[in-house]
Design a protein around this motif. Sequence first.
Motif, PDB file in Angstrom:
ATOM      1  N   PHE A 126       0.830  -1.212   0.000  1.00 14.95           N
ATOM      2  CA  PHE A 126       0.000   0.000   0.000  1.00 14.95           C
ATOM      3  C   PHE A 126       0.860   1.256   0.000  1.00 14.95           C
ATOM      4  CE2 PHE A 126      -1.582   3.339   2.856  1.00 14.95           C
ATOM      5  CZ  PHE A 126      -2.656   3.802   2.111  1.00 14.95           C
ATOM      6  N   GLN A 127       1.853   1.313   0.873  1.00 15.14           N
ATOM      7  CA  GLN A 127       2.670   2.511   0.979  1.00 15.14           C
ATOM      8  C   GLN A 127       3.508   2.740  -0.275  1.00 15.14           C
ATOM      9  OE1 GLN A 127       4.412   1.453   4.878  1.00 15.14           O
ATOM     10  NE2 GLN A 127       3.709   3.445   5.595  1.00 15.14           N
ATOM     11  N   LEU A 155       1.183   4.061  -2.958  1.00 13.86           N
ATOM     12  CA  LEU A 155       0.796   5.441  -2.654  1.00 13.86           C
ATOM     13  C   LEU A 155       1.940   6.399  -2.978  1.00 13.86           C
ATOM     14  CD1 LEU A 155      -1.298   7.399  -1.472  1.00 13.86           C
ATOM     15  CD2 LEU A 155      -0.302   6.963   0.784  1.00 13.86           C
ATOM     16  N   VAL A 192      -5.601  10.188   2.350  1.00 16.11           N
ATOM     17  CA  VAL A 192      -4.934   8.884   2.431  1.00 16.11           C
ATOM     18  C   VAL A 192      -3.457   9.066   2.780  1.00 16.11           C
ATOM     19  CG1 VAL A 192      -4.339   6.805   1.125  1.00 16.11           C
ATOM     20  CG2 VAL A 192      -6.570   7.877   0.798  1.00 16.11           C
ATOM     21  N   LEU A 217      -2.994   9.441   6.488  1.00 16.12           N
ATOM     22  CA  LEU A 217      -3.113   8.166   7.197  1.00 16.12           C
ATOM     23  C   LEU A 217      -1.859   7.327   7.028  1.00 16.12           C
ATOM     24  CD1 LEU A 217      -6.819   7.207   6.412  1.00 16.12           C
ATOM     25  CD2 LEU A 217      -5.875   7.933   8.608  1.00 16.12           C
ATOM     26  N   ALA A 218      -1.185   7.464   5.880  1.00 17.46           N
ATOM     27  CA  ALA A 218       0.046   6.697   5.658  1.00 17.46           C
ATOM     28  C   ALA A 218       1.125   7.071   6.657  1.00 17.46           C
ATOM     29  CB  ALA A 218       0.542   6.923   4.231  1.00 17.46           C
ATOM     30  N   LEU A 220      -5.730   0.814   9.838  1.00 18.11           N
ATOM     31  CA  LEU A 220      -6.279  -0.034   8.774  1.00 18.11           C
ATOM     32  C   LEU A 220      -7.790   0.128   8.693  1.00 18.11           C
ATOM     33  CD1 LEU A 220      -4.184  -3.302   9.302  1.00 18.11           C
ATOM     34  CD2 LEU A 220      -3.832  -1.497   7.597  1.00 18.11           C
ATOM     35  N   LEU A 257      -8.507   3.403   6.905  1.00 16.93           N
ATOM     36  CA  LEU A 257      -8.326   3.280   5.455  1.00 16.93           C
ATOM     37  C   LEU A 257      -9.565   2.647   4.814  1.00 16.93           C
ATOM     38  CD1 LEU A 257      -4.585   2.146   5.303  1.00 16.93           C
ATOM     39  CD2 LEU A 257      -5.522   4.328   4.517  1.00 16.93           C
ATOM     40  N   ARG A 258     -10.117   1.638   5.460  1.00 16.35           N
ATOM     41  CA  ARG A 258     -11.351   1.034   4.935  1.00 16.35           C
ATOM     42  C   ARG A 258     -12.516   2.023   5.020  1.00 16.35           C
ATOM     43  NH1 ARG A 258     -11.474  -5.391   6.737  1.00 16.35           N
ATOM     44  NH2 ARG A 258      -9.206  -5.710   6.644  1.00 16.35           N
ATOM     45  N   VAL A 311     -12.288   5.256   4.699  1.00 12.58           N
ATOM     46  CA  VAL A 311     -12.149   6.171   3.559  1.00 12.58           C
ATOM     47  C   VAL A 311     -12.652   5.491   2.292  1.00 12.58           C
ATOM     48  CG1 VAL A 311     -10.542   7.494   2.131  1.00 12.58           C
ATOM     49  CG2 VAL A 311     -10.192   7.376   4.601  1.00 12.58           C
ATOM     50  N   LEU A 314      -6.262   2.017  -2.104  1.00 17.25           N
ATOM     51  CA  LEU A 314      -6.996   1.978  -0.830  1.00 17.25           C
ATOM     52  C   LEU A 314      -7.547   0.592  -0.535  1.00 17.25           C
ATOM     53  CD1 LEU A 314      -9.192   5.210  -0.512  1.00 17.25           C
ATOM     54  CD2 LEU A 314      -7.759   4.192   1.254  1.00 17.25           C
ATOM     55  N   SER A 362      -6.141   9.266  15.504  1.00 24.30           N
ATOM     56  CA  SER A 362      -7.270   8.461  15.000  1.00 24.30           C
ATOM     57  C   SER A 362      -8.579   8.904  15.635  1.00 24.30           C
ATOM     58  CB  SER A 362      -7.021   6.976  15.280  1.00 24.30           C
ATOM     59  OG  SER A 362      -5.865   6.520  14.612  1.00 24.30           O
TER      60      SER A 362
END
Length: 460
Positions: A3-4, A7, A119, A122-123, A138, A141-142, A144, A249, A278
């Motif tokens: 993911f990272q 991104l 996003v 959040l990373a 995590l 992220l879901r 979003v 995502l 968070s």
Amino acid sequence: MVFQRALAGLYLVAFLAAALQFRALIGERGMLPVPRFVERVPFRRSPSLFHWHYSDRFFAVCAWAGCAVSAALLAGLDSLLPLWGGMLLWLAPWALYLSVVNVGQTWYAFGWESLLLEVGFLAVLLGNDEVAPPVVVLFLLRWVLFRVEFGAGLIKMRGDACWRKLTCLDHHHETQPMPGPLSWFFHRLPKPLHRIEVAANHVTQLIVPFLLFAPQPVASVAASLMIVTQLWLVLSGNFAWLNWITIVLALPAVAFPSDPPAVPDAPLWYVVVVLAVSALLLGLGHRPVRNMLSRRQVMNRSFDPLHLVNTYGAFGSVSRIRYEVVVEGTADEAPRKDSGWREYEFKGKPGDPRRWPRQFAPYHLRLDWLMWFAALSPAYAGPWFGALVERLLEGDRDTLRLLRRSPFPADAPPRHIRARLFRYRYTTWRELRETGACWERTYVREFLPPTRLTGTAQRS
């Protein structure tokens, strides 16, 4: 983490587009200059480094620095740093791109700008290889991804009736902002298949998002369905990085069979930071929820100047007819209808009916996108179209670089520019075979009468 790295690749594309296009769009001599913007908009409404200082050189340094940091993250440099160093490295592209978006004005008024920032923030909280990905991040992220898909589904059902009648794809592939090389073929698919596509879209956006919060493997199946749908959209058009970041995502929700590496317990300071931020983001989340539940739902809007929490959605309504603004110039001293008018060619938007569209996404051609809006209504072009014409009359090299081809060299620009509105439609299979043209266009009306430089700017 996949993911990272993905991104970071999207960050790289975004910064590259900023570095290559900013001078003509928002530079000191751009169509919507940053210095003029920061004079009238306070820092608290649009936090940006460029409120403290702006020059084209400084912007270029920031944009190319963003490219460098993104490339470093793509290569995995954050995993070689201590936890706090990796987090700061992820914070850098977010802060730099926030500075760009908040002074980008209408050129950056797209939902995927805020999505990349939300996003990207959040990373930062995911840390690096020293800690396991926090469960709460995590989940965010879901959350979003849920809002991206469910918000888009709701705006369609509340918007254009063709979504409820399953007929929107009879028009969408032809009238979308920037068609891709396969869009003509998607448009020519049988209409019953278009109905199935729309129905499948409704299922993916209105039902499947709830399954993201189900146990595995259900969540993986839901995320995989979203990825397949987004890849279908990638093939059918050019939507910058909207589809790609939605795919990115969805990746954390897919459970790949593997043995998780052993990592030490996260340090206390990290746990405190993740939980505190968070909690803040979850608290701010009530705004997009209220928006989704509202009958007057809006799409692609940020609820705070830092773009931490936003609302998304696309194509709440679909145009039935495609219009295009065609820009032409002539070297004649006195323009006439029979003057030697020569057409400017844009990189992505339709122009010459025989020129087949190309694939540009995830790269974003900002001028081409705004030209699509200009064709919908001259009001969209009001703030910048006059400046575009002026730059073309001056032979401005930065502006000409945004185009595919100029019919006039920079050192011998035209004496007059005009713009005309045409109706475009896809050719039929028979017309394509006979003419080789994928478009057929019909003149509608004058968009801008012949215009030349006046006063001290006029060429002799």
